[in-house]
Design a protein around this motif. Structure first.
Motif, PDB file in Angstrom:
ATOM      1  N   ARG B 667       0.827  -1.210   0.000  1.00 48.06           N
ATOM      2  CA  ARG B 667       0.000   0.000   0.000  1.00 48.06           C
ATOM      3  C   ARG B 667       0.858   1.255   0.000  1.00 48.06           C
ATOM      4  NH1 ARG B 667      -4.488  -1.814   4.223  1.00 48.06           N
ATOM      5  NH2 ARG B 667      -6.016  -2.643   2.762  1.00 48.06           N
ATOM      6  N   SER B 668       1.950   1.240   0.824  1.00 47.78           N
ATOM      7  CA  SER B 668       2.783   2.437   0.915  1.00 47.78           C
ATOM      8  C   SER B 668       3.435   2.741  -0.418  1.00 47.78           C
ATOM      9  CB  SER B 668       3.835   2.298   2.018  1.00 47.78           C
ATOM     10  OG  SER B 668       4.881   1.466   1.582  1.00 47.78           O
ATOM     11  N   ASP B 671       0.694   4.364  -2.298  1.00 46.80           N
ATOM     12  CA  ASP B 671       0.413   5.707  -1.773  1.00 46.80           C
ATOM     13  C   ASP B 671       1.528   6.667  -2.123  1.00 46.80           C
ATOM     14  OD1 ASP B 671      -1.854   4.739  -0.796  1.00 46.80           O
ATOM     15  OD2 ASP B 671      -1.251   4.709   1.326  1.00 46.80           O
ATOM     16  N   ASN B 674       1.296   7.801  -5.542  1.00 49.10           N
ATOM     17  CA  ASN B 674       0.205   8.761  -5.731  1.00 49.10           C
ATOM     18  C   ASN B 674       0.578  10.131  -5.164  1.00 49.10           C
ATOM     19  OD1 ASN B 674      -1.353   6.923  -7.004  1.00 49.10           O
ATOM     20  ND2 ASN B 674      -2.467   6.289  -5.161  1.00 49.10           N
ATOM     21  N   ARG B 675       1.162  10.049  -3.930  1.00 46.42           N
ATOM     22  CA  ARG B 675       1.535  11.307  -3.279  1.00 46.42           C
ATOM     23  C   ARG B 675       2.579  12.038  -4.122  1.00 46.42           C
ATOM     24  NH1 ARG B 675       2.142   9.218   1.527  1.00 46.42           N
ATOM     25  NH2 ARG B 675       4.384   9.046   1.309  1.00 46.42           N
TER      26      ARG B 675
END
Lengths: 374, 874
Positions: B667-668, B671, B674-675
């Motif tokens: 997930r990280s 994320d 995306n971030r």
């Protein structure tokens, strides 16, 4: 037959901060006026295209008025087509510049920002090699070798950068192959960067800057009119003058006993040209104290005729004999001082700077003694 | 060098003619002639020969030419260490210069070479001073001479400083030096301060300022350009990175990794749930087994306890029986004692009542006796009071003030006295009757007896029967009437106030009052004895005694007997009570024992009931115990099975943490990507703004322009720096040369000059400053004078002496030079001139001195070699 104008290194927007007064403004305006001259010659000779091989703009961030006014003028010269190639001064790294140019460019201006074949006319293809960054570090024209074009098409290369050591800014790491025209089957390779006109081979040329901006090349600004009769036929290039200002380095060699003022006079251009001449008189050889004073006075006298005139006398040696010293004084402390300075100016044990100072001081003593009653 | 002869032709006044001055010797030579002779012409011709090149025609040469024109010829014979020579110069047409060796007649040099030869003579080498020392009339230096200038300079040379130092500098060529140094210094001063720093407001400082400003401006712009380029590069990098991140394949891959990890996590979680359920089951089975185990143990313990309780119960019942018996005994003993005590109490009460009655009767008797006495006293007191009141009422009426009686007495006496007086003064009438009279005369109604003298007051009416009525009038005022009337009025008032008719009655009343007072006093004292606290109190005492019970008075008995009987009854009652108190604790103890026994019995009964309830009916107890044991065995088996299950599940369980970590990581990654994309977009937006702003400012063009301007400014500043260096170098060279010249000549000249001064001025001494070499003091006859106040003659003499001193210096240096004086002593008086001559002679021992003068008489005293001029033609 296909004919076009080949020019480069317009350096629009260059400000000439080293000069003062209205000269920088005149020089800037002269650069802009080049566009009109190129267009006029194109019309005269029936050329439909003007290729600008890089450094059209002096910086990556020219002032908006420069872009706008240049484009306005180019638009005015339609249907002549202008092809602008990014050079090292205005490389594609200046994304802001090129995106602004892309939105502002009139229809008859083509920005050659992609290394992709570009059709100039029926059966005539331009292969541009834009500078992606200021110092690409590799040969940008390599792609031309493998670029596919219709059979029998005239292939014209357009690039900006040094070949061998012909680098305007002495960076020789990103060299264009000298035989690129042969390797890539080009009918002509139009190059920019070197501000003096230069024929590398019959198919490869630097056009030189149309309006010089320095003393380096000591030639009037020129551009090339190129005619191509076919893909295999030799290119026929003729140069024509475009400059309004002449940058002249005048070598004044003096020998002892000569008349410096007269020699200078013989060297200077005729008076009506001086207004548009930026001249540097480089004096060499030998000269007596009195001659030196006369030379300085002569330069000072004719200076106002010129757009700019300077004297470089660093390579001029001063001769000094007893007669000169006698003009200072025959004896006494003044003469002693003069003798001491003369001895110092020739004393090899001293540094060049100290010798030079002593020589200059002696010259000054001489000129002062001539204005002081004996 | 020495001059032996001077010849000139076609010079000035000697147009197409010439003179020769031959035989000029060592020592002092004097050419003394009138002005017209052309002495100055000789002097100037000589000067030209040595100092004017043959080729030129400057002013001095022009002056030599006669008005008629032609070529001036000047010739001199000289001797030097190298031999004797003849120098000849011709100016203008046929110009030439020649040096001929007189010994051999050989031409030594001509033209420029000849000039060089001459220059070597006068200069004594390139660095030396002029070889000839010239002093002209009134002029102290070898300056260019215009007519006006000549006049000026006489005044210009105002100070001794100049007349000495100026001389020396004239011969060392230092006057132009001063001008050039001054010019150089002023040129330098425009650029730098005295300490060599750029002068504020000067062109050099301005150039430096301009350059420095451009340096910082250029640096700032370079930073801006760099910032712009950085921004462009950063934007390019960001755009590239964003494109990478946004590639669909990569995004898909990141998504898939997350989903896989999520599935694994779900599986792991299900497994974990199963394990938890099995573990709960195991825990439950273990707990149930524990309960069954406890139930069996409890049952067995209860059985044992039941046995124990039965024994205890039996013992407690026995104890309770004994306690009941003791309680009963104690109760009967208490009843007996209480009856005895009650009887004794009743008896004691009866005897006490009797005693009370007796005492009451005694008190009633006493009271009745007292009442009788009190009543008698009250009656007596009331009688006393009545008599007192009576007496006091009478007394109030009878009382007269004692003074009033006395006053009355006095008034009475006074009245009597006054009457007597009046009576005595009153006119009296008396009649001596005739015997034959008809009747007595009536006076105021009363018959006047014969002879009776009767007085009257104012008037009296005498009725003389038969005669008529005679009226007597006294016609005088009654003298004492007033006082008497007053006294009488006072007495009347007094009597009225007392209510008595006269004094006698008053006295009677007074004594009556005294009597009454005594009665009242007696009654009062009696009353106070009878009723000391007042009558009212006495009445209350009577009332307090009150009524007396007549029955009580009736009772009669023997008090002693009654009292003894009462005490005996009390004694008996007390002992009965003690006996009761001794018996009572027995019952309490018996009660306590009973209570304890009852309590024990009750608690044992409770326990027994409890145990019974737990154990159930006695006949089923064996069966119950067996059931319990079987249940326990069954649960042991269940626990074993549950444990096995748990172990199995545990061994098979997935590590939830690592599965979760894997998911977190996946997930990280997503994320972060995306971030990062968001951040990159933001960064690109920010950079866009920055780049657009800077691009429109044309910052790079400005930078290039500024750096070019900076280059030009640097060149300019460097040029100034070089100019300063050149000027400084020049000043340095000039100063060094000047200071050398001073050291070389000025100092030695002054030391040569000092003895000469002593020679000329025995009354004046001049002292020089060691460092500046300037004269700082002049002492004339012991008086200090200002150096500026030297006279023209003295200055002139100093000038000559300076030349002489200089000549001596050169002679000592091995380069002797002639001193030539042209009317040099015009201002000097004869005495001074003679001294001067002495000095010249003294010096002339090793020195050639040529004197031109028109003062023939004065210079006749000079002596020396007298020169004569004769005509000469080459």
């Amino acid at each position: 037959m296909f004919s076009f104008i080949h020019s480069s290194d317009l350096h629009l927007g260059k400000r000439f901060g080293a000069f003062s007064g209205d000269l920088p403004g005149r020089l800037r305006e002269a650069r802009r006026a080049v566009i009109g001259r190129l267009a006029a010659h194109a019309r005269l000779s029936g050329a439909g295209v003007v290729l600008l091989a890089g450094d059209t703009f002096d910086t990556e961030t020219p002032a908006p008025e420069i872009r706008r006014q240049v484009f306005a003028e180019m638009r005015d010269h339609a249907p002549i087509r202008w092809v602008i190639l990014p050079g090292n001064h205005d490389s594609l790294q200046a994304t802001q510049l090129w995106s602004s140019l892309a939105t502002e460019a009139p229809p008859n201006v083509t920005l050659a920002v992609e290394p992709r074949p570009l059709e100039l006319a029926d059966n005539v293809v331009l292969l541009p090699a834009p500078c992606r960054v200021r110092r690409p570090g590799r040969d940008q024209t390599e792609w031309m070798d493998g670029a596919a074009t219709p059979d029998g098409a005239i292939r014209i290369g357009l690039a900006h950068g040094p070949i061998q050591s012909f680098s305007e800014e002495a960076t020789a790491t990103d060299v264009i192959a000298p035989d690129r025209a042969r390797r890539a089957g080009l009918s002509y390779l139009a190059l920019g960067d070197w501000h003096g006109p230069l024929e590398v081979d019959p198919r490869t040329r630097y056009s030189g800057a149309p309006e010089p901006d320095r003393f380096k090349h000591d030639r009037p600004g020129e551009a090339l009119l190129v005619r191509l009769t076919g893909a295999a036929a030799p290119a026929e290039a003729t140069s024509f003058e475009t400059a309004s200002f002449a940058w002249r380095t005048l070598a004044l060699h003096l020998i002892d006993g000569g008349q410096p003022a007269a020699a200078l006079d013989a060297l200077l251009p005729e008076p009506r040209l001086r207004r548009h001449t930026i001249a540097r008189v480089v004096a060499t050889g030998r000269c007596r104290l009195s001659g030196r004073a006369a030379l300085s006075a002569a330069i000072e006298h004719v200076g106002p005729d010129f757009a700019y005139l300077e004297l470089d006398e660093s390579a001029l040696a001063t001769d000094c004999d007893v007669g000169d010293l006698d003009l200072i004084d025959r004896a006494g402390a003044l003469r002693e001082a003069a003798d001491a300075l003369l001895a110092e100016s020739a004393d090899e044990r001293l540094s060049a700077v100290e010798r030079d100072l002593a020589r200059a001081a002696l010259g000054r003593l001489f000129s002062m003694s001539q204005t002081t009653a004996p | 060098m020495r001059i032996e002869a001077l010849r000139l032709f076609n010079v000035r006044r000697f147009a197409d003619s010439g003179v020769a001055i031959e035989d000029i010797g060592d020592g002092v030579n004097v050419l003394c002639a009138a002005n017209e002779f052309g002495k100055s012409t000789s002097f100037e011709a000589l000067h030209a020969l040595f100092f004017q090149p043959y080729s030129g025609t400057p002013g001095e040469v022009q002056k030599l030419r006669p008005y008629s024109g032609g070529s001036p010829i000047v010739e001199a014979d000289i001797s030097t260490g190298a031999g004797r020579f003849r120098i000849t110069k011709q100016y203008y047409a046929g110009r030439s210069a020649r040096v001929v060796d007189l010994g051999s007649g050989r031409l030594v040099a001509q033209a420029d070479e000849a000039e060089s030869f001459i220059a070597a003579l006068v200069r004594g080498g390139a660095a030396g001073p002029a070889g000839l020392l010239w002093v002209r009339q009134g002029i102290t230096g070898l300056e260019k001479r215009g007519g006006a200038q000549e006049e000026n300079e006489k005044q210009v040379r105002a100070s001794l400083l100049e007349s000495v130092q100026g001389e020396v500098e004239a011969v060392t060529g230092g006057r132009r030096m001063a001008e050039i140094v001054a010019a150089t210094r002023s040129a330098l001063a425009e650029l730098v301060t005295a300490t060599g720093r750029p002068k504020t407001g000067g062109r050099y400082a301005a150039a430096l300022d301009a350059r420095d400003q451009l340096v910082s401006a250029e640096a700032k712009l370079r930073e801006d350009v760099q910032a712009l380029r950085d921004a462009l590069e950063r934007r390019a990098a960001a755009t590239k990175r964003l494109a990478e991140l946004e590639k669909p394949d990569d995004r898909q891959e990141r998504r898939k990794a997350v989903e896989t990890a999520e599935a694994r996590l779900a599986a792991a979680k299900a497994q974990s749930e199963m394990l938890k359920a099995a573990e709960a089951e195991l825990t439950l089975a273990r707990e149930r087994r524990q309960i069954a185990d406890r139930a069996l143990k409890g049952f067995r313990d209860a059985l044992a306890k039941d046995q124990e309780l039965r024994e205890k119960l039996r013992q407690a019942e026995e104890k309770r029986g004994a306690a009941t018996g003791r309680r009963r005994d104690a109760a009967s003993a208490i009843d007996t004692a209480r009856a005895a005590a009650d009887a004794a109490e009743a008896e004691a009460q009866a005897s006490r009542a009797l005693l009370d009655r007796l005492e009451k009767a005694l008190r009633a008797r006493e009271a009745s006796e007292r009442l009788v006495a009190l009543n008698a006293r009250l009656a007596e007191a009331e009688a006393a009071r009545q008599s007192l009141e009576q007496a006091e009422a009478e007394l109030a009426r009878a009382r007269i003030p004692a003074k009033a009686v006395d006053d009355l007495q006095t008034l009475e006496t006074e009245i009597v006295r006054l009457r007597a007086i009046e009576e005595a003064a009153r006119p009296t009438v008396s009649i001596a009757y005739e015997a034959a009279r008809t009747g007595d005369v009536m006076m105021d109604g009363a018959a006047l007896a014969d002879g009776e003298e009767r007085g009257y007051a104012r008037q009296a009416r005498l009725v003389a029967p038969g005669i008529g009525v005679i009226t007597l009038r006294s016609n005088r005022p009654g003298a004492g009437d007033g006082r008497l009337k007053e006294a009488e009025t006072a007495r009347r008032a007094l009597l009225e106030s007392m209510g008595v008719p006269d004094l006698k009655a008053a006295r009677a009343r007074q004594s009556r009052a005294q009597e009454l007072d005594g009665v009242a006093r007696e009654a009062r004292s009696r009353l106070s004895v009878l009723a000391p606290d007042g009558l009212q109190t006495l009445r209350e005492e009577v009332a307090a005694v009150g009524a007396i019970d007549p029955d009580a008075l009736e009772f009669k008995a023997d008090p002693v007997e009654v009292r003894d009987a009462c005490a005996a009854a009390d004694e008996r009652w007390k002992s009965a009570r003690l006996a009761l108190r001794e018996v009572e604790p027995l019952q309490a103890r018996a009660n306590d024992d009973f209570v304890v026994a009852e309590k024990t019995l009750a608690s044992l009964g409770g326990e027994r009931a409890q145990i019974d309830a737990a154990l159930g009916p006695e006949d089923e107890r064996g069966e119950r115990e067996r059931e319990l044991r079987e249940a326990l065995d069954a649960l042991d088996t269940t626990v074993g099975k549950a444990e096995q299950l748990v172990d199995k599940l545990r061994a098979a369980a997935l590590d939830l943490d690592s599965v979760e970590a894997a998911l977190r990581r996946a997930r990280s990654v997503e994320d972060a990507a995306n971030r990062m994309m968001g951040e990159l977009r933001e960064e690109i937006a920010g950079l866009n703004a920055e780049i657009r702003a800077r691009s429109d400012e044309a910052v790079e063009e400005t930078w290039r322009e500024t750096s070019e301007t900076l280059g030009a400014a640097t060149v300019r500043a460097d040029a100034f720096a070089r100019e300063v260096a050149v000027l400084q170098r020049l000043v340095g060279a000039l100063e060094a040369a000047r200071s050398n010249a001073r050291d070389l000549y000025l100092k030695p000249v002054i030391s040569e000059l000092k003895p000469l001064l002593g020679l000329l001025f025995d009354d004046v001494s001049i002292s020089f400053d060691d460092k500046t070499l300037l004269p700082d003091k002049i002492l004339r006859n012991g008086q200090e004078e200002e150096v500026e106040r030297l006279s023209g003659g003295m200055r002139e003499q100093l000038s000559v002496l300076t030349r002489l001193a200089f000549a001596r210096l050169l002679a000592r240096d091995g380069r002797p030079a002639p001193v030539i004086l042209d009317d040099a002593l015009v201002y000097s008086d004869d005495d001074r001139i003679e001294r001067m001559f002495d000095a010249l002679h003294r010096l002339s021992r090793d020195q050639q001195i040529i004197v031109f003068s028109c003062r023939q008489r004065a210079f006749a005293k000079l002596g020396g070699n007298v020169l004569a001029a004769r005509d000469w033609r080459p």
